[in-house]
Enzyme design. Sequence first.
Site, PDB file in Angstrom:
ATOM      1  N   GLU A 276       0.884  -1.208   0.181  1.00 49.45           N
ATOM      2  CA  GLU A 276       0.033   0.035  -0.159  1.00 49.45           C
ATOM      3  C   GLU A 276       0.912   1.140   0.011  1.00 49.45           C
ATOM      4  O   GLU A 276       0.572   2.230  -0.739  1.00 49.45           O
ATOM      5  CB  GLU A 276      -0.978   0.105   1.133  1.00 49.45           C
ATOM      6  CG  GLU A 276      -1.960  -1.109   1.088  1.00 49.45           C
ATOM      7  CD  GLU A 276      -2.916  -1.048  -0.254  1.00 49.45           C
ATOM      8  OE1 GLU A 276      -3.531   0.224  -0.236  1.00 49.45           O
ATOM      9  OE2 GLU A 276      -3.182  -1.901  -0.783  1.00 49.45           O
ATOM     10  N   TRP A 279       1.954   1.582  -3.538  1.00 52.29           N
ATOM     11  CA  TRP A 279       0.762   2.279  -4.236  1.00 52.29           C
ATOM     12  C   TRP A 279       0.738   3.733  -4.468  1.00 52.29           C
ATOM     13  O   TRP A 279       0.779   4.496  -5.302  1.00 52.29           O
ATOM     14  CB  TRP A 279      -0.347   1.677  -3.909  1.00 52.29           C
ATOM     15  CG  TRP A 279      -0.909   0.539  -4.664  1.00 52.29           C
ATOM     16  CD1 TRP A 279      -1.192  -0.933  -3.936  1.00 52.29           C
ATOM     17  CD2 TRP A 279      -1.598   0.478  -6.056  1.00 52.29           C
ATOM     18  NE1 TRP A 279      -1.673  -1.652  -4.992  1.00 52.29           N
ATOM     19  CE2 TRP A 279      -1.917  -1.079  -5.988  1.00 52.29           C
ATOM     20  CE3 TRP A 279      -1.718   1.288  -6.982  1.00 52.29           C
ATOM     21  CZ2 TRP A 279      -2.290  -1.462  -7.187  1.00 52.29           C
ATOM     22  CZ3 TRP A 279      -2.451   0.877  -8.046  1.00 52.29           C
ATOM     23  CH2 TRP A 279      -2.626  -0.125  -8.302  1.00 52.29           C
ATOM     24  N   TRP A 307     -21.250  10.765 -19.962  1.00 50.19           N
ATOM     25  CA  TRP A 307     -21.678  10.619 -18.778  1.00 50.19           C
ATOM     26  C   TRP A 307     -23.162  11.431 -18.633  1.00 50.19           C
ATOM     27  O   TRP A 307     -23.429  12.088 -19.429  1.00 50.19           O
ATOM     28  CB  TRP A 307     -20.641  11.285 -17.579  1.00 50.19           C
ATOM     29  CG  TRP A 307     -19.515  10.636 -17.706  1.00 50.19           C
ATOM     30  CD1 TRP A 307     -18.288  11.299 -18.118  1.00 50.19           C
ATOM     31  CD2 TRP A 307     -18.992   9.441 -17.220  1.00 50.19           C
ATOM     32  NE1 TRP A 307     -17.125  10.487 -18.011  1.00 50.19           N
ATOM     33  CE2 TRP A 307     -17.632   9.242 -17.219  1.00 50.19           C
ATOM     34  CE3 TRP A 307     -19.608   8.353 -16.530  1.00 50.19           C
ATOM     35  CZ2 TRP A 307     -16.768   8.396 -16.918  1.00 50.19           C
ATOM     36  CZ3 TRP A 307     -18.968   7.395 -15.926  1.00 50.19           C
ATOM     37  CH2 TRP A 307     -17.785   7.283 -16.204  1.00 50.19           C
ATOM     38  N   ASN A 345     -10.976   2.537   2.978  1.00 47.41           N
ATOM     39  CA  ASN A 345     -10.603   2.389   1.807  1.00 47.41           C
ATOM     40  C   ASN A 345     -11.299   1.289   0.816  1.00 47.41           C
ATOM     41  O   ASN A 345     -11.616   1.541  -0.401  1.00 47.41           O
ATOM     42  CB  ASN A 345      -9.279   1.906   1.705  1.00 47.41           C
ATOM     43  CG  ASN A 345      -8.777   1.647   0.299  1.00 47.41           C
ATOM     44  OD1 ASN A 345      -8.382   2.744  -0.401  1.00 47.41           O
ATOM     45  ND2 ASN A 345      -8.217   0.458  -0.163  1.00 47.41           N
ATOM     46  N   TRP A 363     -16.574  10.649 -12.967  1.00 50.06           N
ATOM     47  CA  TRP A 363     -15.699  10.423 -12.112  1.00 50.06           C
ATOM     48  C   TRP A 363     -15.087  11.776 -11.407  1.00 50.06           C
ATOM     49  O   TRP A 363     -14.741  11.799 -10.123  1.00 50.06           O
ATOM     50  CB  TRP A 363     -14.496   9.436 -12.472  1.00 50.06           C
ATOM     51  CG  TRP A 363     -13.624   9.942 -13.324  1.00 50.06           C
ATOM     52  CD1 TRP A 363     -13.778   9.685 -14.853  1.00 50.06           C
ATOM     53  CD2 TRP A 363     -12.446  10.675 -13.210  1.00 50.06           C
ATOM     54  NE1 TRP A 363     -12.834  10.118 -15.444  1.00 50.06           N
ATOM     55  CE2 TRP A 363     -12.072  10.817 -14.747  1.00 50.06           C
ATOM     56  CE3 TRP A 363     -11.678  11.359 -12.150  1.00 50.06           C
ATOM     57  CZ2 TRP A 363     -10.838  11.552 -14.789  1.00 50.06           C
ATOM     58  CZ3 TRP A 363     -10.593  11.995 -12.609  1.00 50.06           C
ATOM     59  CH2 TRP A 363     -10.310  12.118 -13.873  1.00 50.06           C
ATOM     60  N   TRP A 386      -9.979   7.292  -8.102  1.00 45.69           N
ATOM     61  CA  TRP A 386     -11.064   7.704  -9.008  1.00 45.69           C
ATOM     62  C   TRP A 386     -10.847   7.069 -10.275  1.00 45.69           C
ATOM     63  O   TRP A 386     -11.849   6.596 -10.961  1.00 45.69           O
ATOM     64  CB  TRP A 386     -11.354   9.122  -8.836  1.00 45.69           C
ATOM     65  CG  TRP A 386     -12.249   9.266  -7.707  1.00 45.69           C
ATOM     66  CD1 TRP A 386     -11.953   9.994  -6.470  1.00 45.69           C
ATOM     67  CD2 TRP A 386     -13.857   8.910  -7.684  1.00 45.69           C
ATOM     68  NE1 TRP A 386     -12.868   9.872  -5.659  1.00 45.69           N
ATOM     69  CE2 TRP A 386     -14.165   9.214  -6.265  1.00 45.69           C
ATOM     70  CE3 TRP A 386     -14.631   8.734  -8.238  1.00 45.69           C
ATOM     71  CZ2 TRP A 386     -15.545   9.425  -5.967  1.00 45.69           C
ATOM     72  CZ3 TRP A 386     -16.015   8.447  -7.909  1.00 45.69           C
ATOM     73  CH2 TRP A 386     -16.341   8.796  -6.573  1.00 45.69           C
TER      74      TRP A 386
END
Length: 461
Positions: A276, A279, A307, A345, A363, A386
């Site tokens: 993590e 990341w 969208w 998360n 988004w 996102w």
Amino acid sequence: MKNALVWLRRDLRLFDHAALHHALASGATVYCAFIFDRAILDSLPAADRRVEFIHDTLAALAAELEALGGHLIVRHDGAESAIPALAAELDAATVFANHDYEPAAIARDEAVARALAGAGRRLRTFKDQVVFERDEVLTQGGNPFSVFTPYKNAWLRKLEADPSVLAPWSVEPGSAHQPGRFAPGQSVLPALADIGFARTNLHELGIGNGPQLFDEFLGRVADYGVARDYPAIKGPSYLSMHLRFGTVSIRHLVRTVMTMSARGAAGEGGAVWLSELIWREFYMQILYHNPHVVGGSFKPAYDKIEWESGPAAEQLFAAWCEGRTGYPLVDAAMLQLNRTGYMHNRLRMVTASFLCKDLGIDWRWGEAYFALHLNDFDLSANNGGWQWASSSGCDAQPYFRIFNPVTQSQKFDPEGKFIKRYLPQLAGLSAKEIHLPRNPIVEHDEARKRTLERYAVVKTT
């Protein structure tokens, strides 16, 4: 060098601080300053927990500096003008700071550097908030990575080859190794109200002290790999806000968990938690090398998606923001965010998928809402998350994989404990009933079909 100025930003600590180390090593008398930057603060609401967190952290930092014989200078102004002016006022030949990787911050630092240079001064910056940065981890072809697992493997190989990158930057003013000293004086921290902000419920949330939270987390890190997915239990480290504002050292975190892992004390959870942290650096280098992701898809083909828009979309978005979708787990998660500034998360993934793939809403709307409300908002991680959820980012979830909010609820909050915490009106329901939607604003199965049609434009590109 007579005087030096250390400009604190995302590094609100004295321990293991690269810029502070180099300032003291220069032999100068060192001043430390923080700027409540109007360019950032003027757009925030008065009740912003992040500003309160920074303010309280600065109070503790000022006391720590005073114990070392120094003081903290705090200004409420535009950083681009305040730092050159302060350097002139203090007769500081060099301003020391740590690197930032966001496009706006890079532009700000370039402007400060130009202003300093025009006055015969300079800005020196250093790596501090990551283990590896910029071009330090590249593919064999010399290009930035766009897929996480190869990046992670290369990151780990690089660390194995040079573990010295985890060595702490010592801060020992007046010692043989650090001949500089802190400039004596009195710290003056303006009241929160004086910079236009008010107290919030921050201290009711258990955000705590970063180093203490880390020490507590180490006692349960072995279970992290499983526990992190269940929002009703104490699984995460809760260090994201502290990493965001640099009250903890990333080198210390990585060094500690790797040392524990080497002696078998961190279990499988230690490796998962390290992933993590990697990341986090992966998304930082994605943003650094691809600044177009601020406002655009990493994969340009996804910008062709149409969208939902207009009043109907705005009503759906408002329902999502306010926790009125009719899906208990989604609504509880949004209420957690609105009331605390924190969201688990797993729930960030669930709510993001719901907005993009159940409601068909861009988004970027959700990204902006999280940016305003998350205590730990970090542009690279928020944008990356996102875009992952909307399938428009690097190494993202395939567009045809769509989270089912009911099955996610059943799997990760099986007894509905988390749901009941934020939706107490459902407390009387059974563990089977509590996950079912009530007056949903959209039917998931129908929305899934529409999403596959919406994303069809990507398949033809």
